[in-house]
Design an enzyme around this catalytic site. Sequence first.
Site, short mmCIF file in Angstrom:
data_model
loop_
_atom_site.label_atom_id
_atom_site.label_comp_id
_atom_site.label_asym_id
_atom_site.label_seq_id
_atom_site.Cartn_x
_atom_site.Cartn_y
_atom_site.Cartn_z
N VAL A 230 -62.69 14.53 70.34
CA VAL A 230 -63.97 14.74 69.67
C VAL A 230 -64.58 16.07 70.12
O VAL A 230 -65.20 16.78 69.31
CB VAL A 230 -64.93 13.57 69.94
CG1 VAL A 230 -66.33 13.87 69.42
CG2 VAL A 230 -64.40 12.30 69.27
N LYS A 231 -64.41 16.43 71.39
CA LYS A 231 -64.93 17.72 71.86
C LYS A 231 -64.22 18.87 71.15
O LYS A 231 -64.85 19.88 70.81
CB LYS A 231 -64.75 17.85 73.37
CG LYS A 231 -65.24 19.21 73.93
CD LYS A 231 -66.72 19.45 73.66
CE LYS A 231 -67.15 20.86 74.05
NZ LYS A 231 -67.08 21.12 75.49
N LEU A 232 -62.93 18.74 70.89
CA LEU A 232 -62.23 19.80 70.16
C LEU A 232 -62.73 19.90 68.72
O LEU A 232 -62.84 21.00 68.16
CB LEU A 232 -60.72 19.56 70.21
CG LEU A 232 -60.09 19.73 71.59
CD1 LEU A 232 -58.61 19.36 71.55
CD2 LEU A 232 -60.27 21.15 72.12
N THR B 296 -63.25 21.25 78.83
CA THR B 296 -62.48 21.05 77.60
C THR B 296 -61.05 21.46 77.88
O THR B 296 -60.78 22.62 78.22
CB THR B 296 -63.06 21.90 76.46
OG1 THR B 296 -64.45 21.57 76.29
CG2 THR B 296 -62.32 21.63 75.16
#
Length: 321
Positions: A191-193, A117
């Site tokens: 989207v990961k955040l 990330t």
Amino acid sequence: MRIRNRQQEETKLSQPATNSALPDVGFLGPGAMGSGMVFRLLEAGYQVRVWARNPQKLKPFTDAGATIGTTLEDVVGSSDIVLGCLLDTAVIRETYLGPGGIVESARPGQLFAEHATFDPDLAREILHALGERGANFADAPVSGGPRGAREGTLVSMIGADAPAIEALTPILDSYCSRLVHIGGIGSGLKVKLINQLLVSTHALAAAEAAALVHASGIDPEVAHNALMGGWAASTMLDMQLPAACAREFDGGGASIGGLIEVQRLVAALMAEADVDSALLDPTRRAFDTAVDAGHGGHSLAALVTNYAANNPAAGAVMVNP
């Protein structure tokens, strides 16, 4: 958006191929998350060349059949596809764009993908730099923790073009049960955040619930069973409530300190999108408090200690039976 769910398909692992039929894979940063990925790749028949900033950590992988990459140039020169699960934005920038980094050794037609990330803007920088060498790049952050990596049940949120997705899919199937093509470069990271915003706020809510269970004198096992049966259920509650009640703070998965930099990236994304958050600022303060108290390396269950410190009644019952 394209979604691939391996649990609904015949998996690659059930169709073993010979080593010569598979691309050679390089892997950078086989740490807590990456180690499970490497072992799954080896089990799937891939030849894997691993590299880490601390080579002493690589022996388990060589024992399992991997080859050590002595330098980044060695890994890039010996691999068709190079995967990474590096620490953070600063390490990724240095590894890809710094002197002696990946970009200097990349060749036309090569594909790189990073599972960590990190800053979406850096993903675009890396794609541009690799593109000038004829290579391609994908941001493919994952969720599911070290256990998910070991068991092959990770979900990957991918920002890349169609050729990268086509090349990555059979490889990522080794350790991901769900692949979601979000869109172009950087979109997987966004989207990961968002995922990490939810993880962080859910973790703090679970810590408050655990503190309240303690302070109310309720049997933690009974509370866990009840709360996980209804709308309050969440992965964070399931993981944290038993561990917080037992004061077991050394479990696997994300650490409190490990989410500090990620939360900064979440805040930057929200500012960029002009979205105000009622939850992120107090959540970040709670994580900072836990780090200041010496719990940066502990699991998210240790967030409960914030409430023990401020509530003597809660602290009094927060002990092992």
